[in-house]
Design a protein around this motif. Structure first.
Motif, PDB file in Angstrom:
ATOM      1  N   UNK A   1      39.534  34.253  28.077  1.00 29.49           N
ATOM      2  CA  UNK A   1      39.854  35.496  28.771  1.00 29.49           C
ATOM      3  C   UNK A   1      39.481  35.497  30.248  1.00 29.49           C
ATOM      4  N   UNK A   2      38.940  34.411  30.758  1.00 33.53           N
ATOM      5  CA  UNK A   2      38.580  34.355  32.167  1.00 33.53           C
ATOM      6  C   UNK A   2      39.781  34.458  33.088  1.00 33.53           C
ATOM      7  N   UNK A   3      40.942  34.049  32.607  1.00 32.02           N
ATOM      8  CA  UNK A   3      42.156  34.092  33.434  1.00 32.02           C
ATOM      9  C   UNK A   3      43.269  34.904  32.771  1.00 32.02           C
ATOM     10  N   UNK A   4      42.909  35.806  31.859  1.00 28.44           N
ATOM     11  CA  UNK A   4      43.926  36.536  31.096  1.00 28.44           C
ATOM     12  C   UNK A   4      44.792  37.419  31.991  1.00 28.44           C
ATOM     13  N   UNK A   5      44.212  38.052  32.979  1.00 26.48           N
ATOM     14  CA  UNK A   5      45.000  38.928  33.859  1.00 26.48           C
ATOM     15  C   UNK A   5      45.972  38.110  34.713  1.00 26.48           C
ATOM     16  N   UNK A   6      45.567  36.919  35.088  1.00 24.76           N
ATOM     17  CA  UNK A   6      46.460  36.015  35.820  1.00 24.76           C
ATOM     18  C   UNK A   6      47.612  35.575  34.915  1.00 24.76           C
ATOM     19  N   UNK A   7      47.295  35.227  33.670  1.00 18.85           N
ATOM     20  CA  UNK A   7      48.330  34.805  32.715  1.00 18.85           C
ATOM     21  C   UNK A   7      49.333  35.918  32.460  1.00 18.85           C
ATOM     22  N   UNK A   8      48.863  37.143  32.396  1.00 19.71           N
ATOM     23  CA  UNK A   8      49.748  38.287  32.168  1.00 19.71           C
ATOM     24  C   UNK A   8      50.480  38.708  33.431  1.00 19.71           C
ATOM     25  N   UNK A   9      50.109  38.141  34.581  1.00 17.23           N
ATOM     26  CA  UNK A   9      50.772  38.456  35.849  1.00 17.23           C
ATOM     27  C   UNK A   9      50.367  39.793  36.444  1.00 17.23           C
ATOM     28  N   UNK A  10      49.189  40.295  36.110  1.00 17.73           N
ATOM     29  CA  UNK A  10      48.747  41.601  36.602  1.00 17.73           C
ATOM     30  C   UNK A  10      47.446  41.510  37.399  1.00 17.73           C
TER      31      UNK A  10
ATOM     32  N   UNK B   1      39.007  50.829  30.873  1.00 17.66           N
ATOM     33  CA  UNK B   1      39.047  50.645  32.331  1.00 17.66           C
ATOM     34  C   UNK B   1      37.925  49.710  32.779  1.00 17.66           C
ATOM     35  N   UNK B   2      36.722  49.918  32.234  1.00 15.63           N
ATOM     36  CA  UNK B   2      35.590  49.050  32.588  1.00 15.63           C
ATOM     37  C   UNK B   2      35.854  47.609  32.155  1.00 15.63           C
ATOM     38  N   UNK B   3      36.358  47.436  30.949  1.00 13.42           N
ATOM     39  CA  UNK B   3      36.646  46.090  30.451  1.00 13.42           C
ATOM     40  C   UNK B   3      37.761  45.437  31.267  1.00 13.42           C
ATOM     41  N   UNK B   4      38.765  46.221  31.655  1.00 14.58           N
ATOM     42  CA  UNK B   4      39.835  45.707  32.518  1.00 14.58           C
ATOM     43  C   UNK B   4      39.269  45.258  33.856  1.00 14.58           C
ATOM     44  N   UNK B   5      38.412  46.080  34.449  1.00 13.01           N
ATOM     45  CA  UNK B   5      37.802  45.719  35.737  1.00 13.01           C
ATOM     46  C   UNK B   5      36.976  44.437  35.610  1.00 13.01           C
ATOM     47  N   UNK B   6      36.250  44.299  34.501  1.00  8.48           N
ATOM     48  CA  UNK B   6      35.462  43.088  34.283  1.00  8.48           C
ATOM     49  C   UNK B   6      36.366  41.860  34.189  1.00  8.48           C
ATOM     50  N   UNK B   7      37.457  41.958  33.444  1.00 10.06           N
ATOM     51  CA  UNK B   7      38.366  40.817  33.295  1.00 10.06           C
ATOM     52  C   UNK B   7      39.108  40.522  34.601  1.00 10.06           C
ATOM     53  N   UNK B   8      39.422  41.561  35.371  1.00  8.28           N
ATOM     54  CA  UNK B   8      40.011  41.328  36.700  1.00  8.28           C
ATOM     55  C   UNK B   8      39.011  40.614  37.602  1.00  8.28           C
ATOM     56  N   UNK B   9      37.748  41.022  37.541  1.00  7.42           N
ATOM     57  CA  UNK B   9      36.714  40.389  38.367  1.00  7.42           C
ATOM     58  C   UNK B   9      36.541  38.929  37.985  1.00  7.42           C
ATOM     59  N   UNK B  10      36.520  38.609  36.683  1.00  8.84           N
ATOM     60  CA  UNK B  10      36.364  37.214  36.283  1.00  8.84           C
ATOM     61  C   UNK B  10      37.526  36.371  36.770  1.00  8.84           C
ATOM     62  N   UNK B  11      38.687  36.988  36.951  1.00  9.43           N
ATOM     63  CA  UNK B  11      39.844  36.256  37.460  1.00  9.43           C
ATOM     64  C   UNK B  11      39.712  35.861  38.915  1.00  9.43           C
TER      65      UNK B  11
ATOM     66  N   UNK C   1      36.623  28.876  39.651  1.00  8.91           N
ATOM     67  CA  UNK C   1      36.200  28.097  38.486  1.00  8.91           C
ATOM     68  C   UNK C   1      36.413  26.604  38.685  1.00  8.91           C
ATOM     69  N   UNK C   2      36.826  26.201  39.861  1.00  5.07           N
ATOM     70  CA  UNK C   2      37.021  24.793  40.188  1.00  5.07           C
ATOM     71  C   UNK C   2      37.926  24.083  39.171  1.00  5.07           C
ATOM     72  N   UNK C   3      39.040  24.756  38.836  1.00  8.02           N
ATOM     73  CA  UNK C   3      40.033  24.144  37.965  1.00  8.02           C
ATOM     74  C   UNK C   3      39.847  24.393  36.481  1.00  8.02           C
ATOM     75  N   UNK C   4      38.924  25.268  36.094  1.00  6.84           N
ATOM     76  CA  UNK C   4      38.748  25.595  34.676  1.00  6.84           C
ATOM     77  C   UNK C   4      39.418  26.917  34.398  1.00  6.84           C
ATOM     78  N   UNK C   5      40.081  27.082  33.313  1.00  2.95           N
ATOM     79  CA  UNK C   5      40.396  26.104  32.276  1.00  2.95           C
ATOM     80  C   UNK C   5      41.454  25.121  32.741  1.00  2.95           C
TER      81      UNK C   5
END
Length: 150
Positions: free
Chosen positions: A79-88, A127-137, A141-145
């Motif tokens: 889930x570190x890049x889930x928002x990127x994968x979803x394009x949002x 909303x908090x969980x969304x903000x957390x996942x956006x922040x992790x995006x 990560x130096x190419x991870x995953x």
């Protein structure tokens, strides 16, 4: 030059080598701490909502199924890049709506598929969980995953 290593010379080599590698270890540890604090952490984006989302991640034990930035279980997707994968990743409002729709649709009930439980989260918690996942995006990560799917 003598061919035999004396007790004194061996002791000096041991203590000198130990001191050298301890200094290397301390230096690398200090550099790692500096790098995490000053380079790889997005302090500007780290706000109260992100912190509450991280706490919710911990309370609901999401890491028992999901991995985030390579840490956790591999039962469910990274889930570190889930928002990127979803394009949002660049649109927090759309990210919230997409994430809310996904969470409300769980479990899907499809036979033979892994099912995510229904947590019945409030809009504020989502909303908090969304903000957390956006922040992790935003974390470097130096190419991870190694691939988009995690």
């Amino acid at each position: 030059m003598r061919e035999v290593l004396t007790k004194n010379a061996a002791r000096n080599i041991f203590y000198g080598g130990s001191l050298f590698f301890i200094l290397i270890f301390v230096g690398l540890s200090a550099h790692s701490h500096w790098y995490i604090e000053n380079v790889s952490t997005d302090h500007a984006g780290l706000n109260e909502s992100v912190a509450k989302g991280k706490r919710l991640w911990e309370v609901k034990a999401c890491i028992n199924c999901h991995s985030i930035l390579g840490e956790g279980a591999y039962f469910a997707p990274e889930l570190g890049n889930v928002m990127h994968r979803w394009g949002v990743q660049d649109d927090p409002e759309v990210a919230f709506e997409v994430f809310k729709g996904w969470m409300e649709a769980q479990p899907t009930g499809i036979q033979g598929r892994r099912q995510m439980p229904q947590f019945n989260l409030t809009d504020e918690e989502l909303k908090h969980l969304t903000d957390f996942l956006l922040w992790t995006g935003t974390i470097d990560t130096q190419g991870w995953p190694p691939n988009d799917a995690g």
